[in-house]
Scaffold this motif. Sequence first.
Motif, PDB file in Angstrom:
ATOM      1  N   VAL A 100       7.008 -11.690 -13.980  1.00  0.00           N
ATOM      2  CA  VAL A 100       8.583 -12.191 -13.097  1.00  0.00           C
ATOM      3  C   VAL A 100       8.600 -11.777 -12.150  1.00  0.00           C
ATOM      4  CG1 VAL A 100      10.192 -13.124 -13.606  1.00  0.00           C
ATOM      5  CG2 VAL A 100       9.037 -13.887 -15.396  1.00  0.00           C
ATOM      6  N   THR A 101       8.400 -12.152 -11.513  1.00  0.00           N
ATOM      7  CA  THR A 101       8.163 -11.315  -9.596  1.00  0.00           C
ATOM      8  C   THR A 101       9.353 -11.370  -8.646  1.00  0.00           C
ATOM      9  OG1 THR A 101       7.373 -12.961  -9.029  1.00  0.00           O
ATOM     10  CG2 THR A 101       5.688 -11.481  -9.508  1.00  0.00           C
ATOM     11  N   LYS A 102      10.888 -11.955  -9.869  1.00  0.00           N
ATOM     12  CA  LYS A 102      11.925 -11.725  -8.644  1.00  0.00           C
ATOM     13  C   LYS A 102      12.418 -10.982  -8.145  1.00  0.00           C
ATOM     14  CE  LYS A 102      16.497 -12.774  -9.966  1.00  0.00           C
ATOM     15  NZ  LYS A 102      17.500 -13.244 -10.821  1.00  0.00           N
ATOM     16  N   THR A 103      12.255 -10.496  -7.721  1.00  0.00           N
ATOM     17  CA  THR A 103      12.786  -8.837  -5.617  1.00  0.00           C
ATOM     18  C   THR A 103      12.005  -8.417  -5.739  1.00  0.00           C
ATOM     19  OG1 THR A 103      14.241  -8.090  -7.536  1.00  0.00           O
ATOM     20  CG2 THR A 103      15.211  -9.793  -7.160  1.00  0.00           C
ATOM     21  N   ARG A 104      10.231  -8.803  -6.514  1.00  0.00           N
ATOM     22  CA  ARG A 104       9.763  -7.418  -6.283  1.00  0.00           C
ATOM     23  C   ARG A 104       9.178  -8.139  -5.500  1.00  0.00           C
ATOM     24  NH1 ARG A 104      11.572  -4.052  -9.996  1.00  0.00           N
ATOM     25  NH2 ARG A 104      12.667  -4.770 -11.446  1.00  0.00           N
ATOM     26  N   SER A 105       8.315  -6.296  -4.810  1.00  0.00           N
ATOM     27  CA  SER A 105       7.506  -6.183  -3.588  1.00  0.00           C
ATOM     28  C   SER A 105       5.954  -7.558  -3.493  1.00  0.00           C
ATOM     29  CB  SER A 105       7.555  -4.870  -2.797  1.00  0.00           C
ATOM     30  OG  SER A 105       6.971  -4.026  -3.327  1.00  0.00           O
ATOM     31  N   VAL A 106       5.851  -7.361  -3.189  1.00  0.00           N
ATOM     32  CA  VAL A 106       4.111  -7.829  -2.999  1.00  0.00           C
ATOM     33  C   VAL A 106       3.327  -6.953  -2.844  1.00  0.00           C
ATOM     34  CG1 VAL A 106       2.152  -7.976  -1.768  1.00  0.00           C
ATOM     35  CG2 VAL A 106       4.551  -9.417  -1.129  1.00  0.00           C
ATOM     36  N   ILE A 158       3.224  -6.207  -7.180  1.00  0.00           N
ATOM     37  CA  ILE A 158       2.988  -7.777  -7.819  1.00  0.00           C
ATOM     38  C   ILE A 158       1.377  -7.696  -7.772  1.00  0.00           C
ATOM     39  CG2 ILE A 158       2.407 -10.381  -7.745  1.00  0.00           C
ATOM     40  CD1 ILE A 158       5.112 -10.555  -6.277  1.00  0.00           C
ATOM     41  N   ARG A 159       0.839  -6.621  -6.347  1.00  0.00           N
ATOM     42  CA  ARG A 159      -1.179  -6.479  -6.306  1.00  0.00           C
ATOM     43  C   ARG A 159      -0.922  -5.280  -7.546  1.00  0.00           C
ATOM     44  NH1 ARG A 159      -0.476  -6.524  -0.184  1.00  0.00           N
ATOM     45  NH2 ARG A 159      -1.081  -8.295   0.358  1.00  0.00           N
ATOM     46  N   GLU A 160      -0.156  -4.173  -7.704  1.00  0.00           N
ATOM     47  CA  GLU A 160      -0.272  -3.606  -8.549  1.00  0.00           C
ATOM     48  C   GLU A 160      -0.351  -5.061 -10.398  1.00  0.00           C
ATOM     49  OE1 GLU A 160       1.647  -0.125  -9.594  1.00  0.00           O
ATOM     50  OE2 GLU A 160       2.385  -0.536  -7.386  1.00  0.00           O
ATOM     51  N   VAL A 161       0.650  -5.067 -10.175  1.00  0.00           N
ATOM     52  CA  VAL A 161       0.069  -6.279 -11.263  1.00  0.00           C
ATOM     53  C   VAL A 161      -1.284  -6.957 -11.713  1.00  0.00           C
ATOM     54  CG1 VAL A 161       1.045  -8.338 -12.732  1.00  0.00           C
ATOM     55  CG2 VAL A 161       2.587  -6.132 -11.731  1.00  0.00           C
ATOM     56  N   MET A 162      -1.779  -7.865 -10.613  1.00  0.00           N
ATOM     57  CA  MET A 162      -3.181  -8.603 -10.566  1.00  0.00           C
ATOM     58  C   MET A 162      -4.109  -7.524 -10.242  1.00  0.00           C
ATOM     59  SD  MET A 162      -1.430 -11.377  -7.644  1.00  0.00           S
ATOM     60  CE  MET A 162      -2.921 -12.093  -6.838  1.00  0.00           C
ATOM     61  N   ALA A 163      -4.037  -6.334  -9.433  1.00  0.00           N
ATOM     62  CA  ALA A 163      -4.887  -5.149 -10.349  1.00  0.00           C
ATOM     63  C   ALA A 163      -5.534  -5.127 -11.771  1.00  0.00           C
ATOM     64  CB  ALA A 163      -4.924  -4.044  -9.451  1.00  0.00           C
ATOM     65  N   ALA A 164      -4.669  -5.187 -12.285  1.00  0.00           N
ATOM     66  CA  ALA A 164      -4.676  -4.731 -13.693  1.00  0.00           C
ATOM     67  C   ALA A 164      -4.568  -6.473 -14.652  1.00  0.00           C
ATOM     68  CB  ALA A 164      -2.765  -4.362 -14.502  1.00  0.00           C
ATOM     69  N   GLY A 165      -5.493  -7.468 -14.285  1.00  0.00           N
ATOM     70  CA  GLY A 165      -5.901  -8.650 -14.392  1.00  0.00           C
ATOM     71  C   GLY A 165      -4.561  -9.445 -14.942  1.00  0.00           C
ATOM     72  N   TYR A 166      -3.922  -9.607 -14.428  1.00  0.00           N
ATOM     73  CA  TYR A 166      -2.218 -10.543 -14.289  1.00  0.00           C
ATOM     74  C   TYR A 166      -1.978 -11.444 -13.806  1.00  0.00           C
ATOM     75  CZ  TYR A 166      -1.558  -7.535 -18.921  1.00  0.00           C
ATOM     76  OH  TYR A 166      -1.363  -7.161 -19.928  1.00  0.00           O
ATOM     77  N   THR A 167      -3.054 -12.675 -13.648  1.00  0.00           N
ATOM     78  CA  THR A 167      -3.146 -13.539 -11.757  1.00  0.00           C
ATOM     79  C   THR A 167      -2.399 -14.368 -12.276  1.00  0.00           C
ATOM     80  OG1 THR A 167      -4.754 -14.631 -12.474  1.00  0.00           O
ATOM     81  CG2 THR A 167      -5.509 -13.122 -11.569  1.00  0.00           C
ATOM     82  N   ALA A 168      -1.892 -14.854 -13.086  1.00  0.00           N
ATOM     83  CA  ALA A 168      -0.205 -15.923 -13.553  1.00  0.00           C
ATOM     84  C   ALA A 168       0.691 -14.882 -13.465  1.00  0.00           C
ATOM     85  CB  ALA A 168      -0.637 -16.639 -15.137  1.00  0.00           C
ATOM     86  N   LEU A 169       1.665 -15.617 -12.787  1.00  0.00           N
ATOM     87  CA  LEU A 169       2.949 -14.939 -12.074  1.00  0.00           C
ATOM     88  C   LEU A 169       3.946 -16.542 -11.669  1.00  0.00           C
ATOM     89  CD1 LEU A 169       1.114 -13.729  -9.378  1.00  0.00           C
ATOM     90  CD2 LEU A 169       1.767 -12.345 -11.308  1.00  0.00           C
ATOM     91  N   GLY A 170       4.906 -16.199 -13.065  1.00  0.00           N
ATOM     92  CA  GLY A 170       6.628 -16.521 -12.504  1.00  0.00           C
ATOM     93  C   GLY A 170       7.260 -15.850 -11.534  1.00  0.00           C
ATOM     94  N   GLU A 171       8.006 -16.560 -10.551  1.00  0.00           N
ATOM     95  CA  GLU A 171       8.790 -16.686  -9.753  1.00  0.00           C
ATOM     96  C   GLU A 171       9.955 -17.348 -10.276  1.00  0.00           C
ATOM     97  OE1 GLU A 171      10.974 -15.433  -7.617  1.00  0.00           O
ATOM     98  OE2 GLU A 171       8.409 -14.616  -7.318  1.00  0.00           O
ATOM     99  N   ASN A 172      11.514 -17.170 -10.046  1.00  0.00           N
ATOM    100  CA  ASN A 172      12.484 -17.246 -10.067  1.00  0.00           C
ATOM    101  C   ASN A 172      12.736 -19.035  -9.034  1.00  0.00           C
ATOM    102  OD1 ASN A 172      12.777 -15.354 -12.263  1.00  0.00           O
ATOM    103  ND2 ASN A 172      14.399 -16.178 -12.496  1.00  0.00           N
ATOM    104  N   ARG A 173      13.075 -18.172  -7.552  1.00  0.00           N
ATOM    105  CA  ARG A 173      13.555 -19.273  -6.605  1.00  0.00           C
ATOM    106  C   ARG A 173      12.113 -19.336  -5.495  1.00  0.00           C
ATOM    107  NH1 ARG A 173      16.836 -13.758  -6.001  1.00  0.00           N
ATOM    108  NH2 ARG A 173      18.530 -13.800  -7.318  1.00  0.00           N
ATOM    109  N   VAL A 174      12.300 -21.223  -5.414  1.00  0.00           N
ATOM    110  CA  VAL A 174      11.439 -21.237  -4.222  1.00  0.00           C
ATOM    111  C   VAL A 174      11.532 -20.284  -2.921  1.00  0.00           C
ATOM    112  CG1 VAL A 174      10.977 -23.237  -3.177  1.00  0.00           C
ATOM    113  CG2 VAL A 174      12.015 -23.222  -5.642  1.00  0.00           C
TER     114      VAL A 174
END
Length: 226
Positions: free
Chosen positions: A33-39, A42-58
């Motif tokens: 879940v990427t709420k308040t997290r920087s790009v 999030i790129r570190e998360v994606m680099a670890a193989g997680y491309t499905a991401l949850g966001e709280n705010r439109v």
Amino acid sequence: MSIADNLARVQENIARACARSGRSVDDITLLPVTKTRSVEEIREVMAAGYTALGENRVQELMEKYDALAGAQWHLIGHLQTNKIKYIVDKVSLIHSVDSLHLAEQINAEAAKRGVSANVLLEVNISGEESKYGMQAGDIDRILDAAEEFSNLKVKGLMTMAPIWANEYEIRTVFSKLYQIYIDISTKKYNNSNMEYLSMGMSNDYEIAAEEGANVLRVGRAVFAAE
């Protein structure tokens, strides 16, 4: 610890929860879940193989969308009807449909865009007045109405347990929704199927895994050392 280390630790905890409950870890999706997290984070998360991401705010989702090619976005926070148009063609799953009116508006907006919106019904199992979500008794009515929708498909259920509840109370909330999920799975709908059961956050995701969730929405435990 790095974000990659945190992700590995969370996955280890999920694996232990699965071992305790006799489940396969392969049946569970960890949704960072990427709420308040920087790009950059999030790129570190994606680099670890997680491309499905949850966001709280439109608004946050819109700000991050173009910068993070390859992400499969899930909107997990409350969705106002006037914000549907911004994300209906950008997200793979909306977790937070809490009323028939919202479902109708998503279907209408998806039809305008020529897309099909996949959604979960958010259920307020705990009955907290401060929480969004429909009552369990409203689910069948919305599933029946969804049979007439051409651009919305119900893919499962979502809930949140009370933040300050004890383990027994949390487990009760999750087990109640799991039973509803299983009961609905035995019924025949043309436009709904129980593919996803979205339960559990950083403080209770292990319990959620033990109680049948197959999508775990985890933010703090992924991005911040505990």
